[in-house]
Design an enzyme around this catalytic site. Structure first.
Site, PDB file in Angstrom:
ATOM      1  N   TYR A  68       5.125 -10.150   4.469  1.00 15.66           N
ATOM      2  CA  TYR A  68       6.059 -11.196   4.041  1.00 15.66           C
ATOM      3  C   TYR A  68       5.539 -11.855   2.771  1.00 15.66           C
ATOM      4  O   TYR A  68       4.338 -12.099   2.651  1.00 15.66           O
ATOM      5  CB  TYR A  68       6.204 -12.263   5.130  1.00 15.66           C
ATOM      6  CG  TYR A  68       7.551 -12.201   5.811  1.00 15.66           C
ATOM      7  CD1 TYR A  68       8.718 -12.287   5.064  1.00 15.66           C
ATOM      8  CD2 TYR A  68       7.652 -12.048   7.184  1.00 15.66           C
ATOM      9  CE1 TYR A  68       9.954 -12.220   5.676  1.00 15.66           C
ATOM     10  CE2 TYR A  68       8.887 -11.983   7.803  1.00 15.66           C
ATOM     11  CZ  TYR A  68      10.038 -12.067   7.048  1.00 15.66           C
ATOM     12  OH  TYR A  68      11.251 -11.998   7.638  1.00 15.66           O
ATOM     13  N   GLU A  70       7.611 -14.552   0.816  1.00 17.25           N
ATOM     14  CA  GLU A  70       8.599 -15.491   0.257  1.00 17.25           C
ATOM     15  C   GLU A  70       7.930 -16.345  -0.814  1.00 17.25           C
ATOM     16  O   GLU A  70       6.762 -16.723  -0.681  1.00 17.25           O
ATOM     17  CB  GLU A  70       9.172 -16.376   1.369  1.00 17.25           C
ATOM     18  CG  GLU A  70      10.063 -15.608   2.317  1.00 17.25           C
ATOM     19  CD  GLU A  70      10.712 -16.502   3.361  1.00 17.25           C
ATOM     20  OE1 GLU A  70      10.563 -17.721   3.278  1.00 17.25           O
ATOM     21  OE2 GLU A  70      11.360 -15.951   4.252  1.00 17.25           O
ATOM     22  N   ASP A 245      26.982  -8.232 -15.506  1.00 14.58           N
ATOM     23  CA  ASP A 245      26.539  -7.384 -14.397  1.00 14.58           C
ATOM     24  C   ASP A 245      26.495  -5.955 -14.933  1.00 14.58           C
ATOM     25  O   ASP A 245      27.529  -5.308 -15.098  1.00 14.58           O
ATOM     26  CB  ASP A 245      27.542  -7.524 -13.245  1.00 14.58           C
ATOM     27  CG  ASP A 245      27.189  -6.653 -12.060  1.00 14.58           C
ATOM     28  OD1 ASP A 245      26.353  -5.750 -12.209  1.00 14.58           O
ATOM     29  OD2 ASP A 245      27.774  -6.871 -10.976  1.00 14.58           O
ATOM     30  N   THR A 274      21.737  -3.449 -10.566  1.00  9.09           N
ATOM     31  CA  THR A 274      21.063  -2.727  -9.497  1.00  9.09           C
ATOM     32  C   THR A 274      20.039  -1.833 -10.180  1.00  9.09           C
ATOM     33  O   THR A 274      20.058  -1.655 -11.401  1.00  9.09           O
ATOM     34  CB  THR A 274      22.047  -1.846  -8.691  1.00  9.09           C
ATOM     35  OG1 THR A 274      22.788  -1.029  -9.586  1.00  9.09           O
ATOM     36  CG2 THR A 274      22.995  -2.699  -7.874  1.00  9.09           C
ATOM     37  N   LYS A 277      21.309   3.046  -9.822  1.00 11.78           N
ATOM     38  CA  LYS A 277      22.426   3.862 -10.325  1.00 11.78           C
ATOM     39  C   LYS A 277      21.940   4.652 -11.536  1.00 11.78           C
ATOM     40  O   LYS A 277      21.081   5.511 -11.385  1.00 11.78           O
ATOM     41  CB  LYS A 277      23.618   2.957 -10.642  1.00 11.78           C
ATOM     42  CG  LYS A 277      24.151   2.232  -9.392  1.00 11.78           C
ATOM     43  CD  LYS A 277      25.384   1.421  -9.688  1.00 11.78           C
ATOM     44  CE  LYS A 277      25.992   0.857  -8.421  1.00 11.78           C
ATOM     45  NZ  LYS A 277      25.652  -0.549  -8.183  1.00 11.78           N
ATOM     46  N   ARG A 283      16.966   1.814  -4.287  1.00 13.22           N
ATOM     47  CA  ARG A 283      18.117   0.952  -4.029  1.00 13.22           C
ATOM     48  C   ARG A 283      17.643  -0.501  -4.072  1.00 13.22           C
ATOM     49  O   ARG A 283      16.764  -0.904  -3.312  1.00 13.22           O
ATOM     50  CB  ARG A 283      18.704   1.249  -2.645  1.00 13.22           C
ATOM     51  CG  ARG A 283      19.274   2.649  -2.491  1.00 13.22           C
ATOM     52  CD  ARG A 283      20.602   2.811  -3.218  1.00 13.22           C
ATOM     53  NE  ARG A 283      21.596   1.908  -2.694  1.00 13.22           N
ATOM     54  CZ  ARG A 283      22.380   2.172  -1.649  1.00 13.22           C
ATOM     55  NH1 ARG A 283      22.279   3.340  -1.051  1.00 13.22           N
ATOM     56  NH2 ARG A 283      23.259   1.295  -1.225  1.00 13.22           N
TER      57      ARG A 283
HETATM   58  N1  DSN Z   1      28.906   0.538  -4.546  1.00 16.51           N
HETATM   59  C1  DSN Z   1      28.810   0.370  -5.962  1.00 16.51           C
HETATM   60  C2  DSN Z   1      29.656   1.347  -6.698  1.00 16.51           C
HETATM   61  O1  DSN Z   1      29.864   2.426  -6.187  1.00 16.51           O
HETATM   62  O2  DSN Z   1      30.093   1.069  -7.800  1.00 16.51           O
HETATM   63  C3  DSN Z   1      29.118  -0.999  -6.416  1.00 16.51           C
HETATM   64  O3  DSN Z   1      29.211  -1.897  -5.397  1.00 16.51           O
END
Ligand code: DSN
Length: 482
Positions: A68, A70, A245, A274, A277, A283
């Site tokens: 942990y 935090e 974003d 994120t 991607k 992730r």
């Molecule tokens: N799940 C992601 C996507 O496929 O674009 C975004 O939330």
């Protein structure tokens, strides 16, 4: 284009790990093996997925998971966090260097979490409310009922302006069923009905009228780049905070495909992303921001996040280190070039694309001219071993469930080494499938939106043709679990 790795060492690591796991729960060891087989044998075109390197993946399976932590580096609510401090600092340093960002917060567990951290930070930084200031300084468990009553009242009057879901925006950008649409009064900007492109004059006009606290730019299904310098001008004119974003296209920013006005980091007050991607990491999520937002961003945990996942922060550090290598720029450029080849391959075979092309990693097909829904297209393509996801197109008559669109992207297959010729062949295979789908008729005589028939032999023929492409570009070459 796979991140180079030592296949002998990685094979031994995974074989041993699966033996240890299988001795306790063979079902799970079997599912892990089967997932590799599935990923190796399908054409993965989901625009938001990729293949992380063995180094990144292996970093997540260890005892960092048990700690942990935090708080922030050097200021933890638990003792004994010295190694997590090393991990978090390394990930933040790599992120700052990669994106040339003044501040990086690497704790968010996902993109939605990163956006929540950003919303809170912007509210805390921008709203002159004693209750908010007090709340930011308190542990969330210490907020009184009175604090929350005051907060709700203060929050209820704030406004967010983002791209509509229908035009390719994300559900966390003010969509009603998401908390963002409940925390804020929300309005959205769309795209031009003729061209499908963002109209900056219209965004500015909406912003002038609506006067949002937060102007959000970013998307999950818009196949074009965005001029963030223009978005910042609009935000400044109306006194809004510009939040970008970049979850979908962070890899193109990291790989210097999007630079200058198209790089969000210098223009946005707060940038969220994120890490899995186009960036090809584990992730997870991340927030980058200008110095004036740093304090509030760093309060993400415990304000809106649970304890950081130390093993994932470690994997972020590994993936970000990979993205700082020159090879990543070659990869990112190939992702964009391949998307153009895929789009052109589809258009020359008669497929209608939203915006008639692409400038990023994704392509949005309008499949209505085949007389089918996005859902039927997605399912038929999957029958043939092509993994995509259905997606609404602007002003979609079939709504967000059945849809008229299919969204595809190039990050994953580019990691396998696919080039423009292979993506042209992928376009050909997709068109073969789409033109062989017939909706079934419901008992009332109408065309079904979900059921369909795929002409005999098409699935097998497509799988065989895909296998040829996939065999030429194996996933994790040399990685052998047997
Ligand atoms: N799940 C992601 C996507 O496929 O674009 C975004 O939330």
């Amino acid at each position: 284009m796979t991140q180079p790795f030592d296949a002998t060492a990685a094979s031994a690591a995974y074989r041993n790990a699966l033996e240890v796991i299988g001795a306790v729960e063979p079902t799970i060891a079997g599912a892990i093996r089967a997932e590799l087989d599935d990923q190796r044998s399908s054409l993965k075109l989901i625009a938001s997925e990729n293949y992380a390197s063995p180094a990144t993946l292996l970093t997540m399976g260890n005892w960092l998971s048990d700690k942990y932590a935090e708080g922030t580096v050097g200021h933890r609510f638990y003792a004994g966090c010295q190694n997590v401090d090393t991990v978090e600092q390394a990930a933040a340093d790599h992120a700052k260097a990669l994106f040339d960002a003044p501040h990086a917060y690497v704790q968010p567990h996902s993109g939605i979490d990163a956006n929540l951290v950003a919303f809170w930070a912007i509210l805390a930084n921008r709203i002159e409310s004693p209750a908010l200031a007090q709340a930011s300084a308190k542990h969330v468990n210490d907020l009184s009922d009175e604090d929350w009553t005051t907060l709700r009242k203060a929050l209820g009057d704030q406004k967010m302006l983002g791209m509509s879901l229908d035009a390719g925006g994300h559900l966390t950008h003010g969509f009603r069923p998401n908390i963002s649409g409940k925390m804020f009064h929300q309005s959205s900007y769309g795209t031009d009905p003729e061209t499908g492109l963002l109209d900056y004059d219209k965004v500015a006009a909406t912003a002038r009228e609506f006067k949002p606290l937060i102007l959000i730019a970013g998307y999950s299904a818009y196949p074009r780049k965005i001029d963030f310098a223009k978005m910042r001008e609009i935000a400044d004119e109306v006194g809004a905070t510009l939040m970008v974003d970049m979850a979908h296209f962070a890899g193109l920013v990291a790989g210097k495909v999007f630079t200058g006005d198209f790089d969000p980091v210098p223009h946005a007050h707060v940038t969220t992303t994120t890490t899995h991607k186009s960036l090809r990491g584990p992730r997870g999520g991340m927030v980058l921001c200008q110095p004036e937002y740093a304090d509030a961003v760093d309060r993400g945990c415990p304000m809106v996040l649970g304890g950081p996942l130390s093993q994932v922060m470690a994997a972020k550090a590994v993936a970000l280190a990979e993205a700082r290598r020159p090879e990543f720029q070659t990869y990112a450029q190939a992702v964009a070039d391949n998307a153009v080849a895929l789009a052109e391959g589809l258009m020359k075979r008669g497929v209608k694309l939203v915006t008639d092309g692409t400038e990023n990693h994704l392509v949005l097909l309008d499949v209505s001219s085949y007389g089918i829904t996005g859902r039927q297209a997605e399912s038929a393509l999957l029958d043939a071993g092509i993994v995509t996801n259905r997606n609404a197109v602007p002003r979609d008559p079939n709504g967000a469930w059945y849809t008229s669109g299919v969204r595809i992207g190039t990050p994953a297959l580019t990691t396998r080494g696919f080039g423009v010729d292979e993506f042209d062949r992928v376009a050909e295979l997709m068109v073969d499938v789409l033109s062989s789908v017939t909706p079934t008729t419901t008992s009332a005589g109408a065309a079904s939106k979900a059921k369909y028939v795929l002409a005999d032999g098409v699935a097998d023929k497509t799988r065989a043709a895909s296998a040829e492409l996939l065999d030429k570009h194996p996933l994790y070459p040399g990685l052998d679990l047997n």
